[in-house]
Design an enzyme around this catalytic site. Structure first.
Site, PDB file in Angstrom:
ATOM      1  N   ASN A   9       0.641  -1.122   0.402  1.00  0.00           N
ATOM      2  CA  ASN A   9       0.323  -0.127  -0.159  1.00  0.00           C
ATOM      3  C   ASN A   9       0.567   1.220  -0.059  1.00  0.00           C
ATOM      4  O   ASN A   9       0.373   2.229  -0.773  1.00  0.00           O
ATOM      5  CB  ASN A   9      -1.045  -0.005   1.516  1.00  0.00           C
ATOM      6  CG  ASN A   9      -1.856  -1.161   1.080  1.00  0.00           C
ATOM      7  OD1 ASN A   9      -2.812  -0.860   0.224  1.00  0.00           O
ATOM      8  ND2 ASN A   9      -2.273  -2.054   1.737  1.00  0.00           N
ATOM      9  N   THR A  10       1.939   0.746   0.702  1.00  0.00           N
ATOM     10  CA  THR A  10       2.900   2.399   0.646  1.00  0.00           C
ATOM     11  C   THR A  10       4.308   2.097  -0.429  1.00  0.00           C
ATOM     12  O   THR A  10       4.514   3.416  -1.311  1.00  0.00           O
ATOM     13  CB  THR A  10       3.201   3.200   2.201  1.00  0.00           C
ATOM     14  OG1 THR A  10       2.571   2.713   2.711  1.00  0.00           O
ATOM     15  CG2 THR A  10       4.315   4.010   2.282  1.00  0.00           C
ATOM     16  N   ILE A  12       6.423   0.298  -3.342  1.00  0.00           N
ATOM     17  CA  ILE A  12       6.439  -1.342  -4.343  1.00  0.00           C
ATOM     18  C   ILE A  12       8.019  -1.855  -3.885  1.00  0.00           C
ATOM     19  O   ILE A  12       9.451  -0.535  -3.906  1.00  0.00           O
ATOM     20  CB  ILE A  12       6.035  -0.837  -5.752  1.00  0.00           C
ATOM     21  CG1 ILE A  12       4.383  -0.813  -5.879  1.00  0.00           C
ATOM     22  CG2 ILE A  12       6.835  -1.667  -6.452  1.00  0.00           C
ATOM     23  CD1 ILE A  12       4.690   0.401  -7.274  1.00  0.00           C
ATOM     24  N   ALA A 108      -1.952 -11.374  -0.272  1.00  0.00           N
ATOM     25  CA  ALA A 108      -0.515 -12.292  -1.408  1.00  0.00           C
ATOM     26  C   ALA A 108       1.068 -11.892  -0.399  1.00  0.00           C
ATOM     27  O   ALA A 108       1.548 -13.219  -0.263  1.00  0.00           O
ATOM     28  CB  ALA A 108      -0.424 -11.662  -2.449  1.00  0.00           C
ATOM     29  N   ASP A 109       0.685 -11.060  -0.209  1.00  0.00           N
ATOM     30  CA  ASP A 109       2.110 -10.605   0.561  1.00  0.00           C
ATOM     31  C   ASP A 109       2.199 -11.992   1.727  1.00  0.00           C
ATOM     32  O   ASP A 109       3.389 -12.033   1.885  1.00  0.00           O
ATOM     33  CB  ASP A 109       2.383  -8.978   1.647  1.00  0.00           C
ATOM     34  CG  ASP A 109       1.355  -8.380   1.681  1.00  0.00           C
ATOM     35  OD1 ASP A 109      -0.485  -9.000   2.093  1.00  0.00           O
ATOM     36  OD2 ASP A 109       1.142  -7.885   2.476  1.00  0.00           O
ATOM     37  N   ARG A 110       1.085 -12.056   2.709  1.00  0.00           N
ATOM     38  CA  ARG A 110       1.219 -12.685   3.831  1.00  0.00           C
ATOM     39  C   ARG A 110       1.571 -14.262   3.847  1.00  0.00           C
ATOM     40  O   ARG A 110       2.125 -14.720   4.128  1.00  0.00           O
ATOM     41  CB  ARG A 110      -0.583 -12.394   4.375  1.00  0.00           C
ATOM     42  CG  ARG A 110      -0.272 -11.618   5.575  1.00  0.00           C
ATOM     43  CD  ARG A 110      -1.768 -10.750   5.540  1.00  0.00           C
ATOM     44  NE  ARG A 110      -1.680 -11.399   6.902  1.00  0.00           N
ATOM     45  CZ  ARG A 110      -3.057 -11.872   7.296  1.00  0.00           C
ATOM     46  NH1 ARG A 110      -4.164 -11.902   7.136  1.00  0.00           N
ATOM     47  NH2 ARG A 110      -3.027 -12.488   9.000  1.00  0.00           N
ATOM     48  N   ASP A 129       5.301  -8.743  10.017  1.00  0.00           N
ATOM     49  CA  ASP A 129       5.634  -8.061   8.519  1.00  0.00           C
ATOM     50  C   ASP A 129       5.202  -6.636   9.155  1.00  0.00           C
ATOM     51  O   ASP A 129       3.707  -6.140   9.771  1.00  0.00           O
ATOM     52  CB  ASP A 129       4.833  -8.339   7.993  1.00  0.00           C
ATOM     53  CG  ASP A 129       4.949  -7.692   6.934  1.00  0.00           C
ATOM     54  OD1 ASP A 129       5.712  -6.341   6.865  1.00  0.00           O
ATOM     55  OD2 ASP A 129       5.029  -8.216   5.483  1.00  0.00           O
ATOM     56  N   THR A 132       2.247  -1.440   6.359  1.00  0.00           N
ATOM     57  CA  THR A 132       1.429  -0.704   6.285  1.00  0.00           C
ATOM     58  C   THR A 132       0.413  -0.979   7.885  1.00  0.00           C
ATOM     59  O   THR A 132      -0.010   0.226   7.900  1.00  0.00           O
ATOM     60  CB  THR A 132       0.958   0.075   4.911  1.00  0.00           C
ATOM     61  OG1 THR A 132       1.725   0.105   3.884  1.00  0.00           O
ATOM     62  CG2 THR A 132      -0.510   0.739   5.052  1.00  0.00           C
TER      63      THR A 132
END
Length: 254
Positions: A9-10, A12, A108-110, A129, A132
């Site tokens: 979200n913040t 890339i 997806a990141d999780r 993690d 954001t």
């Protein structure tokens, strides 16, 4: 070479792998208004400045929690690299069983973080993690993703404190010598810093209790290196955990 892209979200975060070696990595802001060409030129310029041969990129994989950016990035991959990216989502082999009421809801990141942490440390493992949002994910000894908790992140919590009060200033998030502070800036810093230390310790302790066994605690994300030294609840910091997870998942789908 493999280009891995993690869209948060913040920020890339991008990385280039040659085999299992991370050749280089970069962090740029997530901007939904950037065009295909702007992203393409920016990434190619980063490659040029760091002497990475863009023509050597033969594969791309992307994970994203920002759906509106994805069409732009897909077009960028096709126009500037001549490649169609593998995108983390339904149908992609992760090698991990997801015990969530609706697996499609899991960021997806999780999942990518969980894959990397389990691959490196086995299970049970808990991943914290500091993005954001601050997320806590649990993987059991058999490599099953069990779920976790989601909390407001350090950055947005601090920004909300400033925006919703009339006199409190913006601060740098840092450790203070104590929590009985004698000026406003240090009082805010102590509250934010030690508040999140306490949050990590509290949620990790409860997760360990629910797992019923000792778990390795792996931290990642921008604030991990700030919080981790202050608490025994975090065993190891892996700044590139998400990029490593993307590499592993790409290999599993090759």
């Amino acid at each position: 070479m493999l280009l891995v892209i993690d869209v948060g979200n913040t920020n890339i975060v991008l990385g280039v792998y040659e085999g299992t070696e991370l050749v280089d990595h970069w962090r740029i802001s997530t901007d939904r208004l950037r065009t295909t060409d702007e992203y393409g030129v920016l990434i190619r310029e980063l490659f040029y400045l760091n002497e990475v041969n863009a023509e050597s990129i033969d594969s791309i994989i992307i994970s994203s929690v920002v759906p509106p950016v994805m069409p732009t990035l897909e077009r960028m991959c096709q126009r500037y690299f001549g490649l169609s990216p593998l995108i983390i989502g339904p149908g992609v082999k992760t090698g991990m069983d997801i015990k969530y009421d609706n697996p499609r809801e899991v960021g997806a990141d999780r999942i990518v973080n969980a894959v990397a942490a389990y691959d490196k440390y086995g299970g049970p493992v808990i991943i914290v993690d500091f993005g954001t949002a601050t997320t806590f994910c649990a993987v059991d000894g058999k490599g099953v993703y069990l779920g976790g908790s989601i909390c407001p992140g350090i950055g947005i919590s601090t920004e909300a404190l400033v925006q919703r009060t009339a006199k409190l200033p913006r601060i740098e998030v840092r450790r203070t010598d104590g929590v009985i502070c004698r000026n406003t800036v240090e009082s805010m810093q102590a509250g934010v810093f030690y508040g999140f230390v306490g949050q990590v310790e509290g949620i990790v302790a409860r997760m360990r209790k629910e797992l019923g066994q000792t778990a390795k605690i792996v931290a990642t994300g921008g604030y991990a290196v700030i919080i981790a030294p202050e608490t025994a609840a975090i065993d190891v910091v892996e700044p590139m955990l998400t990029l490593e997870g993307l590499r592993i998942i790409y290999e599993r789908n090759s």
